[in-house]
Design a protein around this motif. Structure first.
Motif, mmCIF file in Angstrom:
data_model
loop_
_atom_site.group_PDB
_atom_site.id
_atom_site.type_symbol
_atom_site.label_atom_id
_atom_site.label_comp_id
_atom_site.label_asym_id
_atom_site.label_seq_id
_atom_site.Cartn_x
_atom_site.Cartn_y
_atom_site.Cartn_z
ATOM 1 N N PRO A 1 0.859 -1.278 -0.127
ATOM 2 C CA PRO A 1 0.029 0.053 0.167
ATOM 3 C C PRO A 1 0.797 1.268 -0.035
ATOM 4 C CG PRO A 1 0.029 -0.955 1.949
ATOM 5 C CD PRO A 1 0.727 -2.080 1.414
ATOM 6 N N VAL A 2 2.066 1.158 0.586
ATOM 7 C CA VAL A 2 2.936 2.419 0.858
ATOM 8 C C VAL A 2 4.013 2.562 -0.426
ATOM 9 C CG1 VAL A 2 3.970 4.031 2.136
ATOM 10 C CG2 VAL A 2 2.009 2.930 2.917
ATOM 11 N N ASP B 1 3.823 6.040 -1.785
ATOM 12 C CA ASP B 1 2.298 6.821 -1.794
ATOM 13 C C ASP B 1 1.804 6.523 -0.281
ATOM 14 O OD1 ASP B 1 -0.234 7.651 -2.320
ATOM 15 O OD2 ASP B 1 -0.754 6.210 -3.650
ATOM 16 N N ARG B 2 1.919 7.645 0.497
ATOM 17 C CA ARG B 2 1.425 7.557 1.699
ATOM 18 C C ARG B 2 0.445 8.550 1.922
ATOM 19 N NH1 ARG B 2 4.254 7.157 7.860
ATOM 20 N NH2 ARG B 2 2.437 6.450 8.844
ATOM 21 N N GLY B 3 -0.428 8.903 1.134
ATOM 22 C CA GLY B 3 -1.442 9.678 1.262
ATOM 23 C C GLY B 3 -0.853 11.204 0.706
ATOM 24 N N PRO B 4 -1.280 12.163 1.817
ATOM 25 C CA PRO B 4 -0.781 13.508 1.657
ATOM 26 C C PRO B 4 0.583 13.568 2.467
ATOM 27 C CG PRO B 4 -2.585 13.475 3.131
ATOM 28 C CD PRO B 4 -2.423 12.092 2.678
ATOM 29 N N LEU B 5 1.105 12.496 3.140
ATOM 30 C CA LEU B 5 2.086 12.828 4.054
ATOM 31 C C LEU B 5 3.475 12.578 3.220
ATOM 32 C CD1 LEU B 5 3.252 13.239 6.923
ATOM 33 C CD2 LEU B 5 2.997 10.741 7.205
ATOM 34 N N TRP B 6 3.481 11.557 2.734
ATOM 35 C CA TRP B 6 4.827 11.232 1.878
ATOM 36 C C TRP B 6 4.430 10.792 0.367
ATOM 37 C CZ3 TRP B 6 9.762 11.827 3.582
ATOM 38 C CH2 TRP B 6 9.890 11.698 5.009
ATOM 39 N N SER B 7 5.079 11.008 -0.454
ATOM 40 C CA SER B 7 4.854 10.820 -2.011
ATOM 41 C C SER B 7 6.297 10.955 -2.564
ATOM 42 C CB SER B 7 3.761 11.501 -2.538
ATOM 43 O OG SER B 7 3.993 13.066 -2.562
ATOM 44 N N ARG C 1 5.083 16.409 3.618
ATOM 45 C CA ARG C 1 4.088 17.290 4.014
ATOM 46 C C ARG C 1 3.962 17.083 5.581
ATOM 47 N NH1 ARG C 1 2.743 15.242 -1.006
ATOM 48 N NH2 ARG C 1 2.647 16.648 -2.763
ATOM 49 N N GLU D 1 -0.440 20.788 6.974
ATOM 50 C CA GLU D 1 -1.079 21.221 5.903
ATOM 51 C C GLU D 1 -0.301 22.291 5.094
ATOM 52 O OE1 GLU D 1 -5.546 22.832 4.848
ATOM 53 O OE2 GLU D 1 -5.298 22.208 6.824
#
Length: 423
Positions: free
Chosen positions: A234-235, A274-280, A312, A315
């Motif tokens: 998933p990540v 790909d960890r949502g808005p935190l890491w990419s 990130r 926000e």
């Protein structure tokens, strides 16, 4: 070494060009060359942001235009030990667009950055980036992507391969096109990509008359690559990629009588995060190898990191790390190529809803037969958004070249301000 204009604090201000027919908006510059085409389309700001540009709908396309104008002061406009200062004006029109379709997608952006200096017309600079991507959803697990890009850049006396008698800059044009077919085989996504492009160098005017003919540096660069990504995690999604990247020079022999056409290979082992808005991000260890047609030129290779990572923590804060590794052909009679490694960090933090603090620092190492040229740069800026159509920015940049030949070392300080009206 390519001339680097620091841009992280350049001034995101602009002027909406004309009424219904004009489109554009301030866009992120395509700083990597067009042969390093971004892996993801540009995303629109959320409609909940009261300072986000509104955009202009044109059929099924939404366009975002902008034009930035403002003064620029440089402490070393020629980027050499002379430290000659100059004041000028900057103009930065930009355009970004994206489709608003249920299926398929089409995105693109274009950026131009021109600086005209008072009493220094021969040192006026021009940079441009254009990129577009069309995605066609063929079946549920199959899609095709078509990409095209153009990059215009300039190199000055800081580049070891620009003659000391050059007047102004050497202009370089890079063109790239690509077609990819992507298919999901359950937990594995495969991407087969065919591309074609090349690089064109303009001639350089020399002091005292005459020009340097650079036609022997022009080449075409077709390429084929295959990438397999394990998408079940998933990540962290690991992948392997291999590419065949030959270069064919338009002139069989260069100015030194050498055949510089070559066969090239690239292999990468990386991970998509790909960890949502935190890491990419997409980060890989890359090995490059190139074998030259002329027996007098030895094969060369380079190993390093490529890609970027975005964090990130909250926000209003974004931190981006970027890495690059490349082999650039040289014009020396005893050296085939120069190795290049780049690393950079950029930080954006929202002091308030409409005020952003920007900062960054980077380093570029160019390994030549004579030794290492190292370029450092840092910047600090402020962006004040007065509304969705108006912004004001100010910034400071410093660039320092520590060259193996001390006569080429220099330091440049630059202060800029700008105003933007966008749509």
């Amino acid at each position: 070494m390519r001339r680097r204009w620091p841009v992280a604090v350049s001034f995101a201000a602009g002027l909406w060009l004309a009424a219904a027919g004009a489109h554009g908006q301030q866009v992120t510059e395509l700083r990597p060359g067009v042969d390093e085409i971004p892996a993801a389309p540009v995303k629109r700001k959320q409609a909940t942001d009261p300072y986000a540009p509104i955009g202009v709908p044109v059929g099924g396309i939404i366009a975002y235009p902008s034009l930035t104008v403002g003064p620029v002061f440089s402490s070393n406009v020629r980027q050499d030990p002379s430290n000659k200062s100059a004041t000028g004006a900057r103009v930065k029109p930009s355009l970004r667009f994206e489709s608003d379709w249920v299926r398929h997608s089409w995105t693109g952006e274009a950026h131009y950055d021109g600086i005209s200096y008072l009493d220094q017309e021969d040192i006026n600079s021009h940079e441009a980036d254009v990129f577009t991507r069309l995605r066609l959803d063929i079946r549920r697990h199959t899609r095709a992507e078509f990409e095209a890009g153009y990059n215009l850049d300039q190199s000055g006396l800081a580049d070891s391969e620009v003659p000391d008698t050059a007047v102004g800059y050497r202009t370089e044009h890079r063109i790239a096109t690509a077609a990819s077919l992507i298919h999901d085989f359950g937990a594995v996504e495969t991407r087969a990509k065919a591309s074609a492009g090349g690089k064109i160098y303009d001639d350089v005017e020399l002091s005292g008359g005459g020009t340097e003919d650079n036609a022997d540096r022009n080449y075409a660069s077709p390429a084929l690559s295959l990438r397999a990504t394990y998408t079940d995690p998933p990540v962290f999604k690991p992948y392997l990629q291999a590419a065949y990247e030959p270069r064919y020079y338009f002139r069989k022999r260069d100015r030194n009588g050498l055949r510089r056409s070559s066969q090239g290979w690239a292999a990468s082992a990386g991970v998509v995060i790909d960890r949502g808005p935190l890491w990419s991000g997409d980060l890989a260890a890359t090995y490059l190898w190139r074998d030259y047609e002329d027996e007098a030129l030895e094969s060369d290779s380079a190993f390093g990191l490529t890609g970027s990572l975005t964090w990130r923590p909250e926000e209003l804060t974004e931190i981006v790390l970027t890495f690059g590794t490349s082999l650039e052909d040289a014009i020396s009679t005893t050296s085939a190529s120069n190795r290049n490694w780049t690393g950079r960090i950029d930080i954006a933090h929202g002091l308030r809803e409409n005020i952003d603090l920007l900062g960054g620092a980077g380093v570029e190492i160019e390994e030549t037969e004579a030794g290492d040229d190292v370029t450092y740069d840092a910047n600090l800026g402020l962006a004040w958004k007065l509304g969705p159509s108006l912004a004001w920015t100010a910034g400071y940049d410093v660039t320092w070249l520590d060259a193996v030949a001390s006569a080429r070392s220099y330091t440049e300080h630059r202060v800029s301000a700008g105003l933007t009206l966008s749509r």
